[in-house]
Design a protein around this motif. Structure first.
Motif, mmCIF file in Angstrom:
data_model
loop_
_atom_site.group_PDB
_atom_site.id
_atom_site.type_symbol
_atom_site.label_atom_id
_atom_site.label_comp_id
_atom_site.label_asym_id
_atom_site.label_seq_id
_atom_site.Cartn_x
_atom_site.Cartn_y
_atom_site.Cartn_z
ATOM 1 N N ASP A 12 5.988 -4.528 -7.588
ATOM 2 C CA ASP A 12 5.464 -3.368 -8.316
ATOM 3 C C ASP A 12 5.968 -3.386 -9.758
ATOM 4 O OD1 ASP A 12 4.167 -1.624 -6.093
ATOM 5 O OD2 ASP A 12 6.065 -2.303 -5.253
ATOM 6 N N LYS A 16 1.045 -7.672 -13.255
ATOM 7 C CA LYS A 16 -0.075 -8.501 -12.783
ATOM 8 C C LYS A 16 -1.429 -7.877 -13.083
ATOM 9 C CE LYS A 16 0.447 -6.383 -8.556
ATOM 10 N NZ LYS A 16 -0.462 -5.389 -9.140
ATOM 11 N N ARG A 50 -7.550 3.046 0.400
ATOM 12 C CA ARG A 50 -6.446 2.935 -0.569
ATOM 13 C C ARG A 50 -5.660 4.239 -0.713
ATOM 14 N NH1 ARG A 50 -4.987 0.083 -5.347
ATOM 15 N NH2 ARG A 50 -3.730 1.443 -6.647
ATOM 16 N N PHE A 70 -4.350 -1.953 5.726
ATOM 17 C CA PHE A 70 -4.576 -2.934 4.658
ATOM 18 C C PHE A 70 -5.626 -3.967 5.086
ATOM 19 C CE2 PHE A 70 -0.379 -1.680 2.782
ATOM 20 C CZ PHE A 70 -0.829 -1.459 1.490
ATOM 21 N N ARG A 96 -3.953 -8.531 -6.382
ATOM 22 C CA ARG A 96 -3.397 -8.501 -5.021
ATOM 23 C C ARG A 96 -4.441 -8.919 -3.980
ATOM 24 N NH1 ARG A 96 1.621 -6.586 -4.882
ATOM 25 N NH2 ARG A 96 2.245 -4.873 -6.222
ATOM 26 N N THR A 101 0.193 -8.488 1.729
ATOM 27 C CA THR A 101 0.455 -8.037 3.110
ATOM 28 C C THR A 101 1.518 -8.926 3.757
ATOM 29 O OG1 THR A 101 -1.897 -7.523 3.160
ATOM 30 C CG2 THR A 101 -0.695 -7.261 5.216
ATOM 31 N N TYR A 104 4.824 -7.647 1.723
ATOM 32 C CA TYR A 104 5.207 -6.232 1.871
ATOM 33 C C TYR A 104 5.345 -5.853 3.348
ATOM 34 C CZ TYR A 104 4.533 -4.832 -3.042
ATOM 35 O OH TYR A 104 4.644 -4.683 -4.400
ATOM 36 N N GLN A 105 4.305 -6.117 4.141
ATOM 37 C CA GLN A 105 4.345 -5.691 5.543
ATOM 38 C C GLN A 105 4.989 -6.764 6.427
ATOM 39 O OE1 GLN A 105 1.516 -4.919 3.567
ATOM 40 N NE2 GLN A 105 2.510 -2.916 3.463
ATOM 41 N N PHE A 155 5.134 2.901 -2.569
ATOM 42 C CA PHE A 155 5.951 1.702 -2.376
ATOM 43 C C PHE A 155 7.081 1.611 -3.390
ATOM 44 C CE2 PHE A 155 2.213 0.811 0.065
ATOM 45 C CZ PHE A 155 2.732 0.217 1.201
HETATM 46 P P1 TYD Z 1 -1.233 -1.865 -6.588
HETATM 47 O O1 TYD Z 1 -2.403 -1.010 -6.857
HETATM 48 O O2 TYD Z 1 -1.320 -3.302 -6.913
HETATM 49 O O3 TYD Z 1 0.020 -1.200 -7.310
HETATM 50 P P2 TYD Z 1 0.742 -1.685 -8.624
HETATM 51 O O4 TYD Z 1 -0.294 -1.850 -9.692
HETATM 52 O O5 TYD Z 1 1.718 -0.559 -8.881
HETATM 53 O O6 TYD Z 1 1.436 -2.975 -8.281
HETATM 54 O O7 TYD Z 1 -0.841 -1.755 -5.044
HETATM 55 C C1 TYD Z 1 -0.493 -0.542 -4.467
HETATM 56 C C2 TYD Z 1 0.671 -0.686 -3.539
HETATM 57 O O8 TYD Z 1 0.274 -1.237 -2.272
HETATM 58 C C3 TYD Z 1 1.741 -1.618 -4.081
HETATM 59 O O9 TYD Z 1 2.991 -0.940 -4.016
HETATM 60 C C4 TYD Z 1 1.739 -2.778 -3.144
HETATM 61 C C5 TYD Z 1 1.180 -2.245 -1.873
HETATM 62 N N1 TYD Z 1 0.472 -3.240 -1.022
HETATM 63 C C6 TYD Z 1 0.999 -3.572 0.236
HETATM 64 O O10 TYD Z 1 2.053 -3.071 0.634
HETATM 65 N N2 TYD Z 1 0.302 -4.442 1.030
HETATM 66 C C7 TYD Z 1 -0.881 -5.000 0.653
HETATM 67 O O11 TYD Z 1 -1.485 -5.788 1.410
HETATM 68 C C8 TYD Z 1 -1.414 -4.660 -0.656
HETATM 69 C C9 TYD Z 1 -2.719 -5.237 -1.103
HETATM 70 C C10 TYD Z 1 -0.700 -3.765 -1.452
#
Ligand code: TYD
Length: 205
Positions: A12, A16, A50, A70, A96, A101, A104-105, A155
């Motif tokens: 975060d 990107k 989302r 997700f 992303r 995934t 993060y997960q 997150f």
């Molecule tokens: P994002 O919009 O890319 O946030 P940022 O621009 O702040 O990086 O993504 C939203 C949040 O979702 C980000 O904290 C990451 C999380 N995320 C997951 O946990 N798993 C996933 O598969 C994806 C696509 C995002």
């Protein structure tokens, strides 16, 4: 340039989203037909999912439920946006995708990588051609992310230790898939980072 599926990944606040936009603009200026999209989201249905994912209490969903949400969002995005664009010969730049995934997960939220991989194989089964992982110091990234106070901080709210785990997870992923994933040093200004992205892209084409 033939149709390509390019993704940007990172912790975060890693910048990107800025880099995705810049690359899309550069390629468009060169005459490439590009669509810029993002996850979670990128299609009307996935954008609805989302909101469930990025807003609210950090403990709102278990890691398992998150994986399902997700993946549901990604499936809709793939069906409605990504695959039609690639089939029409466009280049898709996505902020992303499945690597988020996995990290993060699959790693940082719990030891669930196998579940993530099984669901990916079953429902997504598609990898990008090229992935840029913006690697940077989580303390600086987190300060940037929270400074935006977007209301989508579920997150970010998990804190610095979580962001450090994420960084390590992305680094491991890059080492496991070196032909697809390229680590970009994000501890620089946007111009210098964009330059690194262009160098890797030119070498890959
Ligand atoms: P994002 O919009 O890319 O946030 P940022 O621009 O702040 O990086 O993504 C939203 C949040 O979702 C980000 O904290 C990451 C999380 N995320 C997951 O946990 N798993 C996933 O598969 C994806 C696509 C995002």
């Amino acid at each position: 340039m033939t149709a390509r599926f390019i993704t940007f990944e990172g912790i975060d606040g890693s910048g990107k989203s800025t880099q995705s936009k810049r690359l899309a603009a550069v390629l468009k200026a060169q005459g490439t037909d590009v669509i810029l999209t993002r996850e979670p989201g990128g299609s009307p249905g996935a954008e609805e999912i989302r909101r469930l994912l990025v807003e609210g209490d950090p403990d709102r969903w278990s890691p398992e439920t998150e994986i399902l949400l997700f993946t549901a969002a990604r499936r809709d995005h793939l069906e409605k946006t990504i695959l039609p664009a690639l089939e029409a010969g466009k280049t898709v730049i996505c902020d992303r995708f499945a690597d988020s995934t996995r990290v993060y997960q699959g790693t940082a939220r719990g030891d669930l990588r196998q579940t993530v991989d099984q669901l990916h194989d079953l429902m997504i089964a598609r990898e990008p051609d090229l992935t840029f992982i913006i690697d940077m110091d989580p303390e600086i990234a987190l300060a940037r992310g929270l400074a935006r106070a977007s209301g989508e901080d579920r997150f970010e709210d998990l804190g610095l230790a979580f962001q450090k785990d994420l960084r390590a997870g992305f680094q491991t992923l890059a080492a496991q898939a070196p032909e697809r994933c390229h680590l970009i040093d994000g501890n620089h200004g946007p111009d210098a980072v964009a330059e690194q992205v262009r160098t890797v892209l030119n070498a890959a084409l």
